[in-house]
Design a protein around this motif. Sequence first.
Motif, PDB file in Angstrom:
ATOM      1  N   ALA A  71       0.943  -1.224  -0.021  1.00  0.00           N
ATOM      2  CA  ALA A  71       0.026   0.034  -0.054  1.00  0.00           C
ATOM      3  C   ALA A  71       0.645   1.232   0.000  1.00  0.00           C
ATOM      4  O   ALA A  71       0.765   2.112  -0.599  1.00  0.00           O
ATOM      5  N   LEU A 109       4.136   5.428  -4.119  1.00  0.00           N
ATOM      6  CA  LEU A 109       3.978   6.567  -4.767  1.00  0.00           C
ATOM      7  C   LEU A 109       2.896   7.386  -4.272  1.00  0.00           C
ATOM      8  O   LEU A 109       2.891   8.650  -3.960  1.00  0.00           O
ATOM      9  N   GLY A 110       1.833   6.465  -3.895  1.00  0.00           N
ATOM     10  CA  GLY A 110       0.616   7.023  -3.507  1.00  0.00           C
ATOM     11  C   GLY A 110       0.663   8.092  -2.133  1.00  0.00           C
ATOM     12  O   GLY A 110       0.161   9.017  -2.132  1.00  0.00           O
ATOM     13  N   TYR A 164       3.039   4.048 -13.075  1.00  0.00           N
ATOM     14  CA  TYR A 164       3.945   4.099 -11.850  1.00  0.00           C
ATOM     15  C   TYR A 164       5.080   3.833 -12.093  1.00  0.00           C
ATOM     16  O   TYR A 164       6.021   4.270 -11.527  1.00  0.00           O
ATOM     17  N   PHE A 224      -6.576   4.469  -4.257  1.00  0.00           N
ATOM     18  CA  PHE A 224      -5.113   4.307  -4.946  1.00  0.00           C
ATOM     19  C   PHE A 224      -4.152   4.046  -3.907  1.00  0.00           C
ATOM     20  O   PHE A 224      -3.552   2.891  -4.101  1.00  0.00           O
ATOM     21  N   SER A 225      -4.213   4.715  -2.601  1.00  0.00           N
ATOM     22  CA  SER A 225      -3.343   4.578  -1.868  1.00  0.00           C
ATOM     23  C   SER A 225      -3.296   3.366  -0.932  1.00  0.00           C
ATOM     24  O   SER A 225      -2.499   2.581  -0.663  1.00  0.00           O
ATOM     25  N   SER A 254      -4.620   0.705  -2.524  1.00  0.00           N
ATOM     26  CA  SER A 254      -4.554  -0.314  -3.490  1.00  0.00           C
ATOM     27  C   SER A 254      -5.978  -1.150  -3.777  1.00  0.00           C
ATOM     28  O   SER A 254      -5.938  -2.239  -3.529  1.00  0.00           O
ATOM     29  N   CYS A 289      -5.917  -6.247  -5.702  1.00  0.00           N
ATOM     30  CA  CYS A 289      -4.592  -6.434  -5.189  1.00  0.00           C
ATOM     31  C   CYS A 289      -4.793  -7.054  -3.677  1.00  0.00           C
ATOM     32  O   CYS A 289      -4.185  -7.849  -3.096  1.00  0.00           O
TER      33      CYS A 289
HETATM   34  N1  PFF Z   1      -1.324   1.875  -2.931  1.00  0.00           N
HETATM   35  C1  PFF Z   1       0.217   2.184  -4.013  1.00  0.00           C
HETATM   36  C2  PFF Z   1       0.736   3.350  -3.656  1.00  0.00           C
HETATM   37  O1  PFF Z   1      -0.094   4.177  -2.833  1.00  0.00           O
HETATM   38  O2  PFF Z   1       1.904   3.890  -4.178  1.00  0.00           O
HETATM   39  C3  PFF Z   1      -0.325   1.866  -5.345  1.00  0.00           C
HETATM   40  C4  PFF Z   1      -1.063   0.571  -5.977  1.00  0.00           C
HETATM   41  C5  PFF Z   1      -0.515  -0.439  -5.385  1.00  0.00           C
HETATM   42  C6  PFF Z   1      -2.271   0.810  -6.452  1.00  0.00           C
HETATM   43  C7  PFF Z   1      -1.134  -1.509  -5.787  1.00  0.00           C
HETATM   44  C8  PFF Z   1      -2.902  -0.281  -6.856  1.00  0.00           C
HETATM   45  C9  PFF Z   1      -2.449  -1.642  -6.597  1.00  0.00           C
HETATM   46  F1  PFF Z   1      -3.138  -2.654  -6.878  1.00  0.00           F
END
Ligand code: PFF
Length: 446
Positions: A20, A23-24, A106, A223-224, A226, A231
């Motif tokens: 998790a 980059l988010g 990403y 996003f953050s 996931s 996922c």
């Molecule tokens: N959560 C990750 C981040 O904050 O960088 C990005 C991410 C990973 C989004 C895995 C979706 C995912 F399935």
Amino acid sequence: MERGQFSSRAGFIMAAAGAAVGLGNVWGFPTQVASNGGGAFVLVYLLLAFCLAYPALMAELIVGRHARANAVIALPMLSDKPTLKLGGKVVGIAGLITVAVILSFYAIIAGWLFAFAIEPIVSFLGFTDAANWLTQFSLSRNIIFTLCFMILTILIIGAGVNQGIERWSKRMMPALVLILIALIGYMLTLPNAMVGLSHYLTPDFSQIFDGQLIISAMGQAFFSLSLGVGCMLIYGSYLSSNENIVKAGAWVTLLDVGLAFVAGLLIIPSMYIAAHFGVEIFDADGALLNSDTLIFTILPALFEQMGAAGPIVALAFFILMSLAALTSSISLLEVPVAYVVEAHKKPRALTSWIIGALVTALSLTIVFNFSWLFGLVITVTTKYSQPILGLFFCLYAGWVWHRNGALAEIKKGYQGAENGLFWKVWPWYVKFVCPLFIIVMFVHAL
Ligand code: PFF
């Protein structure tokens, strides 16, 4: 088929939080705060992360542990009706596609982190031109570092050694928190820091009902954590039945949201410090310039203020961030690879290379059309696709799956769950509140 399992709750929490946190947290969240009115965004984000994203995360974890399979197989398992089975499969596949597209942008940003991590060494060795090339936006740099990052991600997933990588995230994350806190301490001594801090921490209440702000915050929360792409469902499928899944999910949420908050605490005031030292952050009207590359302008400006220690801190920071991005990117690539390997019995290494090559082709397409495609791809996947797919995960967990099925799953590692607060709130919450909220927010914003 043999499925691995995390050996302890702490192991699961670190692995899921490693996926998790990425980059988010350090790029996405501060950039969104800076572009969406500071404190108002922070407040809405915190509310949505705990009240909307956490219940949605729980839906994925519980379904995943129950099904012990990826989303494309797990969602259809929740119903006997052929149409609902098909619907579940479609949602799972839409998640796979979304995840692949997320990985494609990403890898570009993570490539920048790699370049910035190498720069202090190259600079120390006296190669000034090369050092400049590493930190300046160019087609050649973007291509080379996107490729490096993708190849590394593919190699790790292809070898199936991601469990080993999870061990790094155990060390990487505390180190990242420490360096962020130390940097915040230093940053607070610099001029203009307090102006930035108050911008970060004081919400302008007139902005918090802004439709665009709310859906940006919702997308950022999904996003953050996931969510919406299967996922976290996969991580749930690897969690032992003896563990208290409610607590485990709460920890992952706390760590992820906490890290984003701390990153914002560093980066937003640093913007104002950088502006004080003459770095162009805002245009003449006070609007943000180049938001995508914001942290890559601000942080080096901060490190520069540190004199001799600057390059060492920069090196440590960008290496840690590259690792954080890597533990997330492997979780991204794992989603489609695990599906093809499990459902179609294909060899892991070959599958990783084929899917990885397709994602890389998409990444390069974005690199070549950066000015219009980069932002568009991010908006479509994170602001729209993830919350909408998250809505379907909630609908499947709340409406399609029988209530007793969910309770039985939770009770496995949590005796007396039926009397706890979580069970009193969550079933209604995923059934009504989460879906309604997501729908209302989209309607409101459009
Ligand atoms: N959560 C990750 C981040 O904050 O960088 C990005 C991410 C990973 C989004 C895995 C979706 C995912 F399935």
